[in-house]
Scaffold this active site. Structure first.
Site, short mmCIF file in Angstrom:
data_model
loop_
_atom_site.label_atom_id
_atom_site.label_comp_id
_atom_site.label_asym_id
_atom_site.label_seq_id
_atom_site.Cartn_x
_atom_site.Cartn_y
_atom_site.Cartn_z
N ASP A 69 3.96 -5.65 39.48
CA ASP A 69 4.70 -6.32 38.40
C ASP A 69 5.68 -7.32 38.98
OD1 ASP A 69 3.33 -4.77 36.67
OD2 ASP A 69 5.01 -3.49 36.07
N TYR A 70 6.29 -6.95 40.12
CA TYR A 70 7.29 -7.84 40.75
C TYR A 70 6.63 -9.15 41.18
CZ TYR A 70 10.60 -9.73 44.12
OH TYR A 70 11.45 -10.57 44.80
N PHE A 98 3.90 -10.48 40.04
CA PHE A 98 3.51 -11.22 38.83
C PHE A 98 4.73 -11.98 38.29
CE2 PHE A 98 2.91 -11.86 34.31
CZ PHE A 98 1.57 -12.23 34.20
N SER A 110 -13.69 -7.38 2.69
CA SER A 110 -13.34 -5.98 2.96
C SER A 110 -14.65 -5.20 3.04
CB SER A 110 -12.44 -5.44 1.85
OG SER A 110 -13.04 -5.67 0.59
N LEU A 111 -14.60 -3.97 3.56
CA LEU A 111 -15.81 -3.19 3.75
C LEU A 111 -15.97 -2.14 2.66
CD1 LEU A 111 -15.63 -2.53 7.59
CD2 LEU A 111 -17.17 -4.09 6.43
N GLU A 115 -18.89 1.14 15.62
CA GLU A 115 -17.62 0.76 16.24
C GLU A 115 -16.51 1.58 15.61
OE1 GLU A 115 -17.11 -3.48 15.68
OE2 GLU A 115 -19.25 -3.80 15.92
N LYS A 162 -13.10 2.30 13.82
CA LYS A 162 -12.32 1.50 12.87
C LYS A 162 -10.84 1.70 13.19
CE LYS A 162 -11.88 0.59 7.92
NZ LYS A 162 -10.42 0.64 7.87
N ASP A 210 -6.87 1.16 12.97
CA ASP A 210 -5.98 0.97 11.83
C ASP A 210 -4.82 0.07 12.26
OD1 ASP A 210 -5.22 1.27 9.27
OD2 ASP A 210 -4.31 3.24 9.49
N ARG A 231 -5.20 -11.79 7.55
CA ARG A 231 -6.27 -11.65 6.55
C ARG A 231 -5.84 -12.18 5.19
NH1 ARG A 231 -8.12 -8.71 2.45
NH2 ARG A 231 -10.37 -8.48 2.31
N TYR A 291 -13.77 -7.71 17.40
CA TYR A 291 -15.06 -7.11 17.09
C TYR A 291 -16.03 -7.99 16.32
CZ TYR A 291 -12.18 -6.20 12.92
OH TYR A 291 -11.33 -6.35 11.85
N LYS A 316 -22.60 -1.32 11.49
CA LYS A 316 -23.10 -2.65 11.14
C LYS A 316 -24.58 -2.76 11.50
CE LYS A 316 -18.64 -4.72 12.34
NZ LYS A 316 -17.90 -5.47 13.38
N LYS A 375 -15.38 6.74 6.53
CA LYS A 375 -13.99 7.17 6.70
C LYS A 375 -13.94 8.65 7.12
CE LYS A 375 -11.20 3.90 5.75
NZ LYS A 375 -10.42 3.82 4.67
N CYS A 432 4.14 3.94 -26.00
CA CYS A 432 4.34 3.13 -24.79
C CYS A 432 5.74 3.40 -24.23
CB CYS A 432 4.19 1.64 -25.13
SG CYS A 432 4.60 0.56 -23.74
N CYS A 465 7.85 -0.14 -24.70
CA CYS A 465 8.20 -0.79 -25.98
C CYS A 465 8.10 0.16 -27.17
CB CYS A 465 7.33 -2.03 -26.20
SG CYS A 465 5.58 -1.63 -26.47
N CYS A 518 -1.51 0.11 -24.57
CA CYS A 518 -0.45 -0.32 -25.48
C CYS A 518 -0.95 -1.61 -26.15
CB CYS A 518 0.85 -0.58 -24.73
SG CYS A 518 2.08 -1.44 -25.75
N CYS A 575 5.35 -6.50 -25.21
CA CYS A 575 5.63 -5.42 -24.25
C CYS A 575 5.98 -6.06 -22.90
CB CYS A 575 4.40 -4.53 -24.14
SG CYS A 575 4.63 -3.11 -23.09
#
Length: 663
Positions: A31-32, A34, A80-81, A110, A112, A114, A133, A221, A284, A308, A402, A405, A420, A426
């Site tokens: 790291d040093y 770098f 979306s899937l 693959e 998924k 989060d 997105r 991906y 996929k 899921k 309601c 109202c 309603c 309302c």
């Protein structure tokens, strides 16, 4: 060595070391060392600003401040899937796929992850844009912040295409998240709730130097673009790795859904060993030619499915049932819960859906209930622990009036929800309709948000969406949080909304059951609001894919005098109430009432062919049936489609023949 060569050499070295450390996890220098090389490069760049490069490794430390994030329209929509939760659902999907495509079908599995979805654009091997997105059609430009993420390559290597987009997920590893929270607690601040929300929130920080301090990662991906010379999803993952992207190694190629389920079952157990949050597996179809054949529904690709993992479940107390009023007047019962930790967030409320669901579960205030957070964002109650029920509890009596109202609720025959009927009196319905009108997919009025709409309604400035066009700057300025510039932007945004095309205006009106797709169909068929308003229920039902429920709703909307007055006012203010002459010039009825199936590869893209069919009044279907009039056949078309077309006597056209037909 001259300065420019030295700067370029240092940049190349640092890019390689960065890749070794953050993507391969195999550092070759300390790291040093770098940091020393980075410091040397920074000093050279400061002395020689003529060699500035926005994709230099020095730019990863951030420093750019973004006050407001520009909205960018995606070149390719971010869908979306569809979700599945069982082996049976996965097998049903497999059957649908095999009906529509020919030949051997392979599946790429693959994990998924989060996190926060992102779309990166590269030109000539350099990062030019990073966009969230958003709503799938457009998102926010967060390029300055994404440049600070070490695993996002600023410059690529290898045989990359001239221009392409790559999609992925920005995530926060557990270890980095725990460290951030430990620091916050030590500083006397509230800890963050979960890695996903923290990753998403990080992308919208104004100071990119603050983003640079967060240990975000980017897992990619999905490659998209023209002429990318890749034939399959699995090949695309390998190519992305070669170009310098961080692509998870857990992806595998499978030949059956039973093998897919083995993969799912393995990772359902072992996901807890991974450094990131995962909530399922994405499956996929591997071949891009088959993906093209399958295409998309209005919301998701037919060639992919998210499986899921089993939802997390907790037990808590239901304190009270309250009722929410939506923009269409639909009433939704809400369970107010004793707060409980579930899937990384504190849950205080859950949906109860409708009166039937409450009766079916026999849910009562004071019950100990099972709460689940599966594919839905809003948690739901899935059962009651009857062993803990108070013997004196009484069954839930659904609301009769309601809550906003006081109007008597109605429930139409065959419908699950109560409504309603006080449409124009309302408050939540009034506010909700205007909020829908200004939303991104509808009129997309810049400078005007949901809270501001509520503020205007509550202060008596507007009572419907037509009133927006009469707002004056001097009316807005005295309101809370309304500065001069905000008021100017808002008035400009309302004025600019007059350019929004008719099909989106029709969607914006908020007619019940008229979503984006239905609005497009109606706009294409009737071409103006006057023609649509004059249509009877019988005429509406005769329009392709318009059923009785939609027809009734449209006719009911225009039967209301108040709605007709609002539409007339919108016309008077200059809102687009018919398809533009330019668009009409490109549209004909040559293919009216005719159904087409597109199969194979063509010189034009499949989307271009589909648009040409629809612009000329035709309908595109995904599979051949007795209702198919024409098969537009391209190269590499599967033999089973051809055989089915011949058996049914379907007329076949090649690309040239089709183009000649519509000339």
């Amino acid at each position: 060595m001259d300065v420019e060569k030295k700067i370029n050499k240092l940049r190349q070295e640092l890019q390689q070391h960065n890749y070794n450390y953050y993507v391969l996890d195999k550092p070759e220098i300390s790291d040093y060392d770098f940091d020393m090389k980075l410091k040397e490069l920074q000093e050279l760049e400061e002395k020689h600003p003529e060699f500035y490069d926005e994709n230099s490794p020095t730019q990863r430390v951030g420093g750019a401040v973004t006050k407001s994030f520009a909205t960018v329209v995606h070149d390719y929509r971010m869908y979306s899937l569809s979700n599945s939760y069982s082996k049976e659902e996965l097998e049903d999907w497999e059957k649908r796929v095999k009906k529509l495509v020919d030949g051997k079908v392979e599946y790429v599995c693959e994990l998924k992850y989060d996190g926060a979805s992102i779309s990166l654009t590269y030109e000539k091997g350099e990062l030019v844009r990073a966009v969230t997105r958003g709503d799938g059609f457009q998102g926010d430009d967060v390029t300055n912040n994404v440049r600070t993420i070490r695993s996002v390559p600023l410059k690529l290597k290898g045989d990359y295409p001239d221009k392409f987009h790559i999609r992925g997920e920005i995530v926060l590893p557990y270890e980095g998240f725990a460290k951030m929270n430990a620091e916050r607690v030590e500083a006397g601040e509230e800890p963050y709730a979960n890695p996903r929300n923290t990753a998403s929130g990080s992308l919208k920080l104004q100071d990119s130097a603050e983003v640079a301090k967060r240990p975000l990662d980017c897992l990619l991906y999905n490659i998209i673009g023209e002429n990318i010379n890749i034939n399959s999803q699995f090949e695309s993952l390998q190519k992305a790795r070669e170009w310098g992207f961080k692509v998870p190694d857990e992806s595998e190629l499978k030949t059956s859904t039973s093998a897919v389920m083995d993969y799912v079952n393995y990772w359902d157990v072992h996901r807890h060993d991974l450094p990131y949050e995962t909530d399922g597996v994405v499956v996929k179809i591997n071949a891009f030619s088959q993906q093209d054949e399958l295409g998309y529904t209005a919301k998701s690709p037919r060639w992919a499915m998210a499986y899921k993992f089993k939802a997390e479940q907790e037990t808590t107390i239901l304190n009270k049932i309250s009722y929410q009023v939506g923009r269409t007047g639909a009433i939704t019962p809400v369970a107010n819960l004793e707060p409980v930790q579930l899937a990384g967030t504190v849950v205080k409320r859950a949906s109860l859906h409708n009166a039937d669901q409450i009766e079916k579960l026999d849910v009562r205030e004071g019950d100990s209930v099972f709460v689940e957070k599966g594919g839905e964002i809003i948690p739901k109650i899935v059962g009651v622990d009857f062993t803990k029920r108070d013997p004196n509890s009484k069954p839930t009596q659904y609301a009769q009036k309601c809550p906003e109202c006081g109007t008597e609720l109605v429930r139409n025959e065959g419908e699950a929800q109560h409504y309603c009927p006080n449409t124009n009196g309302c408050p939540p319905q009034i506010i909700g309709r205007i909020q829908h009108y200004i939303s991104r997919k509808a009129m997309d009025i810049e400078g005007l948000g949901g809270e501001t709409v509520a503020l205007f309604v509550n202060n008596g400035l507007i009572g419907n969406y037509a009133d927006l066009y009469e707002l004056k700057k001097e009316q807005i300025l005295p309101l809370e949080r309304m500065a001069e510039k905000s008021a100017d932007n808002l008035i400009k945004g309302i004025e600019k909304s007059k350019e929004i095309p008719f099909e989106r205006v029709l969607f914006a009106l908020g007619i019940r059951y008229v979503g984006e797709t239905v609005a497009k169909k109606l706009a294409r068929h009737y071409k103006s609001i006057d023609a649509l308003e004059a249509a009877s229920e019988e005429e509406l039902v005769s329009v392709d894919e318009i059923g009785e429920r939609i027809a009734w709703s449209v006719a009911d909307f225009f039967a209301n005098e108040e709605n007709r007055k609002i539409v007339e006012r919108l016309k008077k203010y200059g809102v687009q109430m018919e398809i533009s002459a330019e668009k009409l010039a490109k549209q004909t009825n040559k293919l009216d009432g005719q159904t087409f199936v597109i199969s194979g590869t063509f010189e034009l893209s499949r989307n271009e062919l589909k648009k040409l069919i629809e612009d000329n009044g035709g309908k595109v279907s995904s599979s051949i049936s007795s209702k198919t009039d024409y098969l537009v056949a391209g190269g590499s078309m599967g033999p089973s489609k051809l055989a089915k077309a011949e058996k049914l006597g379907t007329t076949m056209l090649d690309e040239k023949g089709f183009l000649k037909m519509i000339k």
